[in-house]
Scaffold this active site. Structure first.
Site, PDB file in Angstrom:
ATOM      1  N   CYS A  14       0.850  -1.191   0.000  1.00  0.00           N
ATOM      2  CA  CYS A  14       0.000   0.000   0.000  1.00  0.00           C
ATOM      3  C   CYS A  14       0.888   1.245   0.000  1.00  0.00           C
ATOM      4  O   CYS A  14       1.988   1.231   0.539  1.00  0.00           O
ATOM      5  CB  CYS A  14      -0.879  -0.025   1.246  1.00  0.00           C
ATOM      6  SG  CYS A  14      -1.924   1.418   1.441  1.00  0.00           S
ATOM      7  N   SER A  53       0.635   3.729   1.750  1.00  0.00           N
ATOM      8  CA  SER A  53       0.908   4.171   3.122  1.00  0.00           C
ATOM      9  C   SER A  53       2.234   3.602   3.621  1.00  0.00           C
ATOM     10  O   SER A  53       2.987   4.286   4.321  1.00  0.00           O
ATOM     11  CB  SER A  53      -0.223   3.763   4.063  1.00  0.00           C
ATOM     12  OG  SER A  53      -1.435   4.300   3.614  1.00  0.00           O
ATOM     13  N   HIS A 113       4.847   5.778   2.339  1.00  0.00           N
ATOM     14  CA  HIS A 113       4.945   7.054   3.060  1.00  0.00           C
ATOM     15  C   HIS A 113       5.900   6.945   4.258  1.00  0.00           C
ATOM     16  O   HIS A 113       6.577   7.898   4.616  1.00  0.00           O
ATOM     17  CB  HIS A 113       3.576   7.497   3.592  1.00  0.00           C
ATOM     18  CG  HIS A 113       2.612   7.969   2.538  1.00  0.00           C
ATOM     19  ND1 HIS A 113       2.995   8.748   1.476  1.00  0.00           N
ATOM     20  CD2 HIS A 113       1.280   7.785   2.397  1.00  0.00           C
ATOM     21  CE1 HIS A 113       1.918   9.013   0.729  1.00  0.00           C
ATOM     22  NE2 HIS A 113       0.871   8.432   1.263  1.00  0.00           N
ATOM     23  N   HIS A 120       0.374  -3.737   6.236  1.00  0.00           N
ATOM     24  CA  HIS A 120      -0.851  -3.600   7.034  1.00  0.00           C
ATOM     25  C   HIS A 120      -2.091  -4.004   6.244  1.00  0.00           C
ATOM     26  O   HIS A 120      -3.200  -3.642   6.611  1.00  0.00           O
ATOM     27  CB  HIS A 120      -0.990  -2.141   7.502  1.00  0.00           C
ATOM     28  CG  HIS A 120      -1.137  -1.195   6.353  1.00  0.00           C
ATOM     29  ND1 HIS A 120      -0.059  -0.699   5.649  1.00  0.00           N
ATOM     30  CD2 HIS A 120      -2.232  -0.733   5.726  1.00  0.00           C
ATOM     31  CE1 HIS A 120      -0.504   0.045   4.663  1.00  0.00           C
ATOM     32  NE2 HIS A 120      -1.818   0.044   4.676  1.00  0.00           N
ATOM     33  N   CYS A 130      -7.090  -3.241   3.620  1.00  0.00           N
ATOM     34  CA  CYS A 130      -6.851  -1.791   3.600  1.00  0.00           C
ATOM     35  C   CYS A 130      -7.517  -1.115   2.415  1.00  0.00           C
ATOM     36  O   CYS A 130      -8.506  -0.400   2.574  1.00  0.00           O
ATOM     37  CB  CYS A 130      -5.371  -1.427   3.656  1.00  0.00           C
ATOM     38  SG  CYS A 130      -5.150   0.377   3.548  1.00  0.00           S
TER      39      CYS A 130
HETATM   40  N1  APR Z   1      -2.761  13.965 -10.206  1.00  0.00           N
HETATM   41  C1  APR Z   1      -3.494  12.853 -10.502  1.00  0.00           C
HETATM   42  N2  APR Z   1      -3.108  11.598 -10.172  1.00  0.00           N
HETATM   43  C2  APR Z   1      -1.918  11.447  -9.560  1.00  0.00           C
HETATM   44  C3  APR Z   1      -1.082  12.565  -9.230  1.00  0.00           C
HETATM   45  C4  APR Z   1      -1.564  13.873  -9.590  1.00  0.00           C
HETATM   46  N3  APR Z   1      -0.866  14.954  -9.311  1.00  0.00           N
HETATM   47  N4  APR Z   1       0.018  12.089  -8.591  1.00  0.00           N
HETATM   48  C5  APR Z   1      -0.113  10.747  -8.522  1.00  0.00           C
HETATM   49  N5  APR Z   1      -1.257  10.340  -9.108  1.00  0.00           N
HETATM   50  C6  APR Z   1      -1.813   8.976  -9.193  1.00  0.00           C
HETATM   51  C7  APR Z   1      -0.815   7.886  -9.566  1.00  0.00           C
HETATM   52  O1  APR Z   1      -0.674   7.769 -10.955  1.00  0.00           O
HETATM   53  C8  APR Z   1      -1.475   6.634  -8.936  1.00  0.00           C
HETATM   54  O2  APR Z   1      -2.339   5.980  -9.858  1.00  0.00           O
HETATM   55  O3  APR Z   1      -2.262   8.602  -7.885  1.00  0.00           O
HETATM   56  C9  APR Z   1      -2.301   7.172  -7.774  1.00  0.00           C
HETATM   57  C10 APR Z   1      -1.785   6.754  -6.393  1.00  0.00           C
HETATM   58  O4  APR Z   1      -1.918   5.376  -6.288  1.00  0.00           O
HETATM   59  P1  APR Z   1      -0.986   4.427  -5.367  1.00  0.00           P
HETATM   60  O5  APR Z   1       0.411   4.861  -5.421  1.00  0.00           O
HETATM   61  O6  APR Z   1      -1.340   3.019  -5.740  1.00  0.00           O
HETATM   62  O7  APR Z   1      -1.525   4.761  -3.885  1.00  0.00           O
HETATM   63  P2  APR Z   1      -2.648   4.026  -2.985  1.00  0.00           P
HETATM   64  O8  APR Z   1      -2.091   2.812  -2.346  1.00  0.00           O
HETATM   65  O9  APR Z   1      -3.908   3.941  -3.779  1.00  0.00           O
HETATM   66  O10 APR Z   1      -2.831   5.105  -1.816  1.00  0.00           O
HETATM   67  C11 APR Z   1      -3.311   6.416  -2.092  1.00  0.00           C
HETATM   68  O11 APR Z   1      -4.362   6.701   0.060  1.00  0.00           O
HETATM   69  O12 APR Z   1      -4.380   5.498   2.044  1.00  0.00           O
HETATM   70  C12 APR Z   1      -3.776   6.517   1.328  1.00  0.00           C
HETATM   71  O13 APR Z   1      -1.531   6.465   2.179  1.00  0.00           O
HETATM   72  C13 APR Z   1      -2.316   6.247   1.046  1.00  0.00           C
HETATM   73  O14 APR Z   1      -1.863   8.524   0.560  1.00  0.00           O
HETATM   74  C14 APR Z   1      -2.058   7.251  -0.026  1.00  0.00           C
HETATM   75  C15 APR Z   1      -3.368   7.221  -0.815  1.00  0.00           C
HETATM   76 ZN    ZN Z   2      -3.036   0.947   3.356  1.00  0.00          ZN
END
Ligand code: APR
Ligand code: ZN
Ligand code: ZN
Length: 360
Positions: free
Chosen positions: A38, A40, A43, A59, A163
């Site tokens: 994930c 997170s 992060h 998690h 999650c």
């Molecule tokens: N504008 C649009 N889309 C974006 C941008 C942006 N500026 N920057 C990143 N993205 C897109 C990426 O292309 C990706 O598809 O955001 C998505 C993020 O997805 P993941 O990296 O898979 O993250 P995910 O696990 O879904 O978590 C997203 O939710 O729970 C929280 O901590 C987690 O902050 C995180 C968020």
């Molecule tokens: Zn998570």
């Protein structure tokens, strides 16, 4: 056991031996079957959020109960379970008022003086991550961090419910309580955002506008129920959403964790609309909103793990999947081994994949 350790921040994960204890009172030893990667976790690897090291990250997991400690009656050996970081005490004001995801979490860990759940082979401490530490062959957790599920549910897909699915669906069903026929925009279509998209579709939204910078993700978003997509690397996302929705949406969701996109979620709203920030904005960073927008009765709120009551929600999500009403197969972009975990996080950074799942 073997586990993926974060030893320094920022840093990559190292596969190493970790010592896991015996289940004490109220604790359960789970053999981890699958664990999702994930954002997170990332992060904490990058230092956007602080955590003591060394720690075993992870998690989002599911597994099989191997042993239970004194007084545990909820599960027994052989039960299939999903873990959730929203471990609840059942006694604090948040638990008693129906918001167990905000539980004060007192008494849910071991006291710091005695033997810990996890330690390094030399006896030095290893910190449990968010009460779970799923990137290990076993997990030793409080029984209130687990929900039992039906045994015909595949555990690799069950892990995702731990999650991303609950965070995304819960943001729609619980935090924002989106009514049927609503107009919705979702910024970020990763593992979490795709579940916001499918939650909005299940809730009966009339428009679900998905925003991402990656075409593969936007294609997936369509499969998950988006009616329209916006590529934010080619268009002004706010202007595009205003145009597609005829003046802004009733509900917007930020599912990335950036100041800029949280502000965009606010700017995409029609008067009276509600923005829900699901992503984790880096620790210590503030977002800015134009004050005059409050005259338009716009609202903004956070969502923690989809405001879940996970022992109630997750078995229902399992049923939805088993009945073909919830997409989980399409969320799994790759099944990997524990040793491939850093490659999995690298793929996440590239933005190409929905979810990588470690299968133990
Ligand atoms: N504008 C649009 N889309 C974006 C941008 C942006 N500026 N920057 C990143 N993205 C897109 C990426 O292309 C990706 O598809 O955001 C998505 C993020 O997805 P993941 O990296 O898979 O993250 P995910 O696990 O879904 O978590 C997203 O939710 O729970 C929280 O901590 C987690 O902050 C995180 C968020
Ligand atoms: Zn998570
Ligand atoms: Zn509580």
């Amino acid at each position: 056991m073997r586990a993926a350790l974060l030893k320094s921040i920022p840093g990559q994960l190292e596969i190493d031996e970790v010592v896991i204890g015996e289940p004490g009172p109220g604790e359960v030893l789970v053999r981890t079957s699958a664990a999702g990667l994930c954002h997170s976790d990332l992060h904490f690897m990058t230092g956007a959020y602080p955590y003591p090291t060394p720690t075993v990250l992870g998690h989002e997991s599911a597994g099989v109960v191997e042993a239970v400690g004194a007084g545990v009656t909820y599960v027994q050996e052989g039960d299939h379970v999903i873990s959730c970081l929203s471990v609840f005490c059942g006694k604090c004001e948040y638990c008693l008022s129906g918001r167990p995801n905000l539980c004060a979490k007192e008494g849910l860990t071991r006291t710091l003086t005695g033997a810990q759940r996890l330690s390094m082979p030399d006896g030095s401490p290893c910190h449990q991550f968010l009460h779970l530490s799923s990137f290990g062959e076993h997990m030793l957790v409080h029984e209130n961090a687990l929900v039992k599920i039906r045994k015909d549910m595949p555990l690799d897909r069950a892990a995702l419910i731990g999650c991303s699915v609950t965070t995304g669906l819960g943001a729609v069903f619980r935090t924002a309580a989106v009514p049927a026929t609503s107009t919705v925009a979702v910024i970020g279509c990763g593992g979490v955002g795709l579940n916001v998209v499918q939650g909005a579709a299940i809730a009966g939204a009339s428009r679900v506008i998905a925003v991402d910078m990656n075409e593969t993700k936007l294609e997936l978003a369509r499969q998950f129920g988006a009616t329209d997509v916006v590529n934010a690397s080619q268009a002004d996302a706010v202007a595009a959403v205003h145009e597609l929705s005829g003046g802004g949406v009733e509900f917007s969701f930020e599912a990335i964790g950036l100041k800029q996109t949280a502000e965009q979620a606010w700017a995409m709203l029609a008067a009276g609309g509600t923005a829900t920030v699901v992503g984790m904005i880096p620790f210590g960073q503030s977002i800015e909103l134009p004050g005059y927008d409050f005259l338009a009765e716009k609202k903004i709120q956070g969502s923690n793990m989809g405001s879940n009551r996970f022992r109630f929600d997750m078995p229902r999500y399992v049923d939805l999947y088993m009945d073909g009403k919830l997409k989980l197969d399409e969320l799994v972009s790759a099944r990997i081994t524990l040793d491939e975990i850093n490659d999995g996080f690298e793929a996440m950074k590239q933005g190409e994949i929905a979810r990588s799942v470690i299968v133990f």
